[in-house]
Design an enzyme around this catalytic site. Structure first.
Site, PDB file in Angstrom:
ATOM      1  N   LEU A  27       0.686  -0.944  -0.003  1.00  0.00           N
ATOM      2  CA  LEU A  27       0.136   0.007   0.068  1.00  0.00           C
ATOM      3  C   LEU A  27       0.927   1.021  -0.010  1.00  0.00           C
ATOM      4  O   LEU A  27       0.208   2.172  -0.082  1.00  0.00           O
ATOM      5  CB  LEU A  27      -0.881   0.005   1.406  1.00  0.00           C
ATOM      6  CG  LEU A  27      -2.029  -1.075   1.208  1.00  0.00           C
ATOM      7  CD1 LEU A  27      -2.733  -1.216   2.686  1.00  0.00           C
ATOM      8  CD2 LEU A  27      -2.898  -0.596   0.058  1.00  0.00           C
ATOM      9  N   SER A  28       2.180   0.987   0.055  1.00  0.00           N
ATOM     10  CA  SER A  28       2.997   2.149   0.209  1.00  0.00           C
ATOM     11  C   SER A  28       3.124   3.224  -1.122  1.00  0.00           C
ATOM     12  O   SER A  28       2.944   4.562  -0.814  1.00  0.00           O
ATOM     13  CB  SER A  28       4.480   1.719   0.541  1.00  0.00           C
ATOM     14  OG  SER A  28       4.349   1.218   1.851  1.00  0.00           O
ATOM     15  N   THR A  73      10.976  -3.725   2.383  1.00  0.00           N
ATOM     16  CA  THR A  73      10.079  -4.408   3.199  1.00  0.00           C
ATOM     17  C   THR A  73      10.599  -5.922   2.841  1.00  0.00           C
ATOM     18  O   THR A  73      11.719  -6.271   2.251  1.00  0.00           O
ATOM     19  CB  THR A  73       8.495  -4.377   2.807  1.00  0.00           C
ATOM     20  OG1 THR A  73       7.834  -5.213   3.341  1.00  0.00           O
ATOM     21  CG2 THR A  73       8.439  -4.379   1.152  1.00  0.00           C
ATOM     22  N   LYS A  77      14.820  -6.494   4.591  1.00  0.00           N
ATOM     23  CA  LYS A  77      15.258  -5.585   5.538  1.00  0.00           C
ATOM     24  C   LYS A  77      16.635  -5.658   6.257  1.00  0.00           C
ATOM     25  O   LYS A  77      17.284  -4.726   6.325  1.00  0.00           O
ATOM     26  CB  LYS A  77      14.320  -5.832   6.523  1.00  0.00           C
ATOM     27  CG  LYS A  77      12.753  -5.056   6.110  1.00  0.00           C
ATOM     28  CD  LYS A  77      11.943  -4.997   7.252  1.00  0.00           C
ATOM     29  CE  LYS A  77      10.571  -4.316   6.913  1.00  0.00           C
ATOM     30  NZ  LYS A  77       9.432  -4.001   7.832  1.00  0.00           N
ATOM     31  N   ASN A  98      14.038  -0.286   7.133  1.00  0.00           N
ATOM     32  CA  ASN A  98      12.947  -0.422   6.507  1.00  0.00           C
ATOM     33  C   ASN A  98      13.016   0.750   5.638  1.00  0.00           C
ATOM     34  O   ASN A  98      12.184   1.217   4.809  1.00  0.00           O
ATOM     35  CB  ASN A  98      11.648  -0.086   7.338  1.00  0.00           C
ATOM     36  CG  ASN A  98      11.287   0.995   7.923  1.00  0.00           C
ATOM     37  OD1 ASN A  98      12.264   1.621   8.410  1.00  0.00           O
ATOM     38  ND2 ASN A  98      10.209   1.166   8.010  1.00  0.00           N
ATOM     39  N   ASP A 114       9.919   1.350  11.536  1.00  0.00           N
ATOM     40  CA  ASP A 114       8.751   0.465  12.088  1.00  0.00           C
ATOM     41  C   ASP A 114       8.235   0.708  13.385  1.00  0.00           C
ATOM     42  O   ASP A 114       7.169   0.689  13.988  1.00  0.00           O
ATOM     43  CB  ASP A 114       9.134  -0.912  11.908  1.00  0.00           C
ATOM     44  CG  ASP A 114       8.992  -1.307  10.498  1.00  0.00           C
ATOM     45  OD1 ASP A 114       8.450  -0.843   9.622  1.00  0.00           O
ATOM     46  OD2 ASP A 114       9.622  -2.390   9.824  1.00  0.00           O
ATOM     47  N   GLY A 140       6.318 -14.284  18.168  1.00  0.00           N
ATOM     48  CA  GLY A 140       7.245 -14.231  16.987  1.00  0.00           C
ATOM     49  C   GLY A 140       8.657 -13.714  17.600  1.00  0.00           C
ATOM     50  O   GLY A 140       8.719 -13.249  18.709  1.00  0.00           O
ATOM     51  N   ALA A 141       9.547 -13.909  16.615  1.00  0.00           N
ATOM     52  CA  ALA A 141      11.199 -13.714  17.205  1.00  0.00           C
ATOM     53  C   ALA A 141      11.837 -13.212  15.875  1.00  0.00           C
ATOM     54  O   ALA A 141      13.063 -13.385  15.912  1.00  0.00           O
ATOM     55  CB  ALA A 141      11.715 -14.903  17.809  1.00  0.00           C
ATOM     56  N   GLY A 143      12.357 -10.368  12.549  1.00  0.00           N
ATOM     57  CA  GLY A 143      12.630  -9.040  12.356  1.00  0.00           C
ATOM     58  C   GLY A 143      12.030  -7.999  12.974  1.00  0.00           C
ATOM     59  O   GLY A 143      12.115  -7.032  13.730  1.00  0.00           O
ATOM     60  N   ARG A 165       7.752 -20.237  18.071  1.00  0.00           N
ATOM     61  CA  ARG A 165       7.801 -21.583  17.787  1.00  0.00           C
ATOM     62  C   ARG A 165       9.215 -22.092  17.819  1.00  0.00           C
ATOM     63  O   ARG A 165       9.411 -23.121  18.606  1.00  0.00           O
ATOM     64  CB  ARG A 165       7.377 -21.795  16.149  1.00  0.00           C
ATOM     65  CG  ARG A 165       7.603 -23.049  15.593  1.00  0.00           C
ATOM     66  CD  ARG A 165       6.955 -23.098  14.348  1.00  0.00           C
ATOM     67  NE  ARG A 165       7.889 -22.172  13.351  1.00  0.00           N
ATOM     68  CZ  ARG A 165       7.424 -22.216  12.081  1.00  0.00           C
ATOM     69  NH1 ARG A 165       6.628 -22.774  11.419  1.00  0.00           N
ATOM     70  NH2 ARG A 165       8.273 -21.260  11.295  1.00  0.00           N
TER      71      ARG A 165
HETATM   72  P1  NAP Z   1       9.996 -13.309   9.801  1.00  0.00           P
HETATM   73  O1  NAP Z   1      11.404 -12.342  10.261  1.00  0.00           O
HETATM   74  O2  NAP Z   1      10.059 -14.042   8.716  1.00  0.00           O
HETATM   75  O3  NAP Z   1       9.563 -13.697  11.214  1.00  0.00           O
HETATM   76  C1  NAP Z   1       8.330 -14.632  11.084  1.00  0.00           C
HETATM   77  C2  NAP Z   1       8.193 -15.116  12.519  1.00  0.00           C
HETATM   78  O4  NAP Z   1       6.772 -15.961  12.664  1.00  0.00           O
HETATM   79  C3  NAP Z   1       9.090 -16.155  13.276  1.00  0.00           C
HETATM   80  O5  NAP Z   1       9.219 -15.733  14.650  1.00  0.00           O
HETATM   81  C4  NAP Z   1       8.352 -17.481  12.820  1.00  0.00           C
HETATM   82  O6  NAP Z   1       8.748 -18.507  13.734  1.00  0.00           O
HETATM   83  C5  NAP Z   1       7.160 -17.060  12.960  1.00  0.00           C
HETATM   84  N1  NAP Z   1       6.308 -17.936  12.395  1.00  0.00           N
HETATM   85  C6  NAP Z   1       6.098 -18.221  10.817  1.00  0.00           C
HETATM   86  N2  NAP Z   1       5.411 -19.362  10.378  1.00  0.00           N
HETATM   87  C7  NAP Z   1       4.766 -19.866  11.763  1.00  0.00           C
HETATM   88  C8  NAP Z   1       3.950 -20.790  12.055  1.00  0.00           C
HETATM   89  N3  NAP Z   1       3.184 -21.558  10.948  1.00  0.00           N
HETATM   90  N4  NAP Z   1       3.657 -21.291  13.275  1.00  0.00           N
HETATM   91  C9  NAP Z   1       4.254 -20.451  14.307  1.00  0.00           C
HETATM   92  N5  NAP Z   1       5.162 -19.367  14.012  1.00  0.00           N
HETATM   93  C10 NAP Z   1       5.492 -19.108  12.893  1.00  0.00           C
HETATM   94  O7  NAP Z   1       8.999 -12.077   9.616  1.00  0.00           O
HETATM   95  P2  NAP Z   1       9.023 -10.485  10.065  1.00  0.00           P
HETATM   96  O8  NAP Z   1       9.740  -9.398   9.439  1.00  0.00           O
HETATM   97  O9  NAP Z   1       9.249 -10.480  11.615  1.00  0.00           O
HETATM   98  O10 NAP Z   1       7.515 -10.148   9.972  1.00  0.00           O
HETATM   99  C11 NAP Z   1       6.548 -10.612  10.579  1.00  0.00           C
HETATM  100  C12 NAP Z   1       5.235  -9.939  10.512  1.00  0.00           C
HETATM  101  O11 NAP Z   1       4.975  -8.730  10.661  1.00  0.00           O
HETATM  102  C13 NAP Z   1       4.896  -9.961   8.755  1.00  0.00           C
HETATM  103  O12 NAP Z   1       3.636 -10.698   8.610  1.00  0.00           O
HETATM  104  C14 NAP Z   1       4.950  -8.730   8.355  1.00  0.00           C
HETATM  105  O13 NAP Z   1       4.181  -8.410   7.226  1.00  0.00           O
HETATM  106  C15 NAP Z   1       4.438  -7.923   9.724  1.00  0.00           C
HETATM  107  N6  NAP Z   1       5.022  -6.627   9.618  1.00  0.00           N
HETATM  108  C16 NAP Z   1       3.808  -5.626   9.348  1.00  0.00           C
HETATM  109  C17 NAP Z   1       4.282  -4.286   9.664  1.00  0.00           C
HETATM  110  C18 NAP Z   1       3.299  -3.024   9.497  1.00  0.00           C
HETATM  111  O14 NAP Z   1       3.848  -1.882   8.939  1.00  0.00           O
HETATM  112  N7  NAP Z   1       1.887  -3.378   9.731  1.00  0.00           N
HETATM  113  C19 NAP Z   1       5.697  -4.071   9.766  1.00  0.00           C
HETATM  114  C20 NAP Z   1       6.718  -5.030   9.818  1.00  0.00           C
HETATM  115  C21 NAP Z   1       6.166  -6.293   9.844  1.00  0.00           C
HETATM  116  P3  NAP Z   1      10.182 -19.249  13.723  1.00  0.00           P
HETATM  117  O15 NAP Z   1      11.151 -18.559  14.064  1.00  0.00           O
HETATM  118  O16 NAP Z   1       9.868 -20.528  14.510  1.00  0.00           O
HETATM  119  O17 NAP Z   1      10.375 -19.508  12.328  1.00  0.00           O
END
Ligand code: NAP
Length: 289
Positions: A27-28, A73, A77, A98, A114, A140-141, A143, A165
């Site tokens: 949407l950016s 994104t 990142k 970001n 962010d 979650g753990a 980025g 997880r």
């Molecule tokens: P990431 O680095 O890929 O981390 C994903 C996380 O989700 C990890 O902790 C992973 O666990 C967990 N996960 C994924 N699938 C899973 C499952 N089936 N069961 C349990 N845990 C699961 O992603 P990220 O960059 O941190 O982003 C996370 C979310 O935030 C995304 O959906 C992103 O779009 C959103 N976000 C939104 C904004 C916004 O402006 N609204 C800004 C930034 C991010 P493991 O460590 O066990 O793999």
């Protein structure tokens, strides 16, 4: 000028954009171009989607004043931070950027807005919420969780729990930035008494969260408790629906997107965005303009 006025494109148009893979859903461009039009700037904000190995070449090619800057994104990142010459504290703590600003001397400055977006979302949708009101559990753990942990600690949060997880990833995050690590088998302890829940897991988990039996949520929210989901498509996620049913006030991810875009726009174009209804802009059906 209004947000529906045409963009000016000519020989002096300033360029900025967003890079990710995939990028079509972003949407950016809609948001930044509406702000550009409303301010009457001679600028344009474009989407870029290099191949998985093409990000580095794209960034290096933009050095030297070609472009004002790029929002970044998934999945680039961390790579964005590594390619930058300097980085602000938020980007260093999050281990991710970001926003890349391309300076006229060829240098690249990394920032991370962010965290500001996260605090903006709470301020908009849960204005009485405070980071130090009680334990915070982040699901979650990755980025986004890392950035949230750093931001919330800086904002005064004292008890932050990382529920993930993969335990090793939660532990590594907590070793680096503080907090207590839990895996999903310990969800009860991780959630005990938490007055803030933040879902920072990626989209695939949403389907699993639709199954209420596996959903890591307390049956009853403590008084004043707030649940936030970083995912904004759909807006009312299964996580937020279940949290609302348990009595949590809810904050969706769209204001986080808007809240990171606002300081990004100011850094890219040297002035704050105009006061348009950014949520309505983001939620309006695509008109092809
Ligand atoms: P990431 O680095 O890929 O981390 C994903 C996380 O989700 C990890 O902790 C992973 O666990 C967990 N996960 C994924 N699938 C899973 C499952 N089936 N069961 C349990 N845990 C699961 O992603 P990220 O960059 O941190 O982003 C996370 C979310 O935030 C995304 O959906 C992103 O779009 C959103 N976000 C939104 C904004 C916004 O402006 N609204 C800004 C930034 C991010 P493991 O460590 O066990 O793999």
């Amino acid at each position: 000028m209004t947000s529906s006025a045409p963009l000016k494109i000519n020989g002096t148009t300033e360029i900025a954009g967003v890079v990710g893979r995939p990028i079509a859903h972003s949407l950016s461009p809609r948001l930044h171009n509406a702000w550009i039009r409303a301010l009457g700037l001679n600028a344009v904000y474009l989407p870029f989607s290099p191949t998985e190995t093409g990000f580095q070449r794209l960034v290096q090619g933009f050095r030297g004043g070609v472009i004002r800057g790029l929002n970044v994104t998934l999945p680039f990142k961390a790579e964005a931070l590594a390619l930058a010459d300097t980085a602000d504290t938020a980007a260093q703590e999050a281990g991710a950027a970001n926003l890349l600003l391309f300076l006229s001397d060829g240098a690249i400055e990394a920032r991370n807005t962010d965290g500001l977006g996260l605090l903006y979302a709470f301020a908009q949708q849960a204005p009485t919420w405070r980071p130090d009101q009680g334990p915070i559990t982040i699901l979650g753990a990755g980025g986004a969780a890392r950035g949230a942990l750093a931001t919330l600690k800086r904002a005064g949060a004292r008890d932050i729990r990382i529920l993930n997880r993969t335990r090793a990833r939660a532990e590594s995050l907590c070793r680096a930035l503080g907090g207590t690590a839990f895996d999903l088998t310990e969800a009860g302890r991780a959630l005990d008494g938490a007055t803030t829940l933040i879902n920072a897991t990626s989209g695939q988990l949403q389907a699993e969260f639709a199954d209420k039996d596996t959903l890591p949520l307390p049956a009853q929210a403590p008084p004043g408790a707030v649940a936030m989901d970083m995912v904004y498509a759909p807006l009312n996620t299964p996580f937020l629906q279940a949290a609302a049913a348990a009595g949590f006030a809810t904050v969706d991810g769209l204001d986080m997107l808007i809240g990171q875009a606002r300081p990004s726009f100011a850094a890219l174009f040297g002035q704050p965005p105009p006061e348009l209804d950014a949520r309505s802009l983001c939620l309006a059906p695509e008109d092809g303009s």
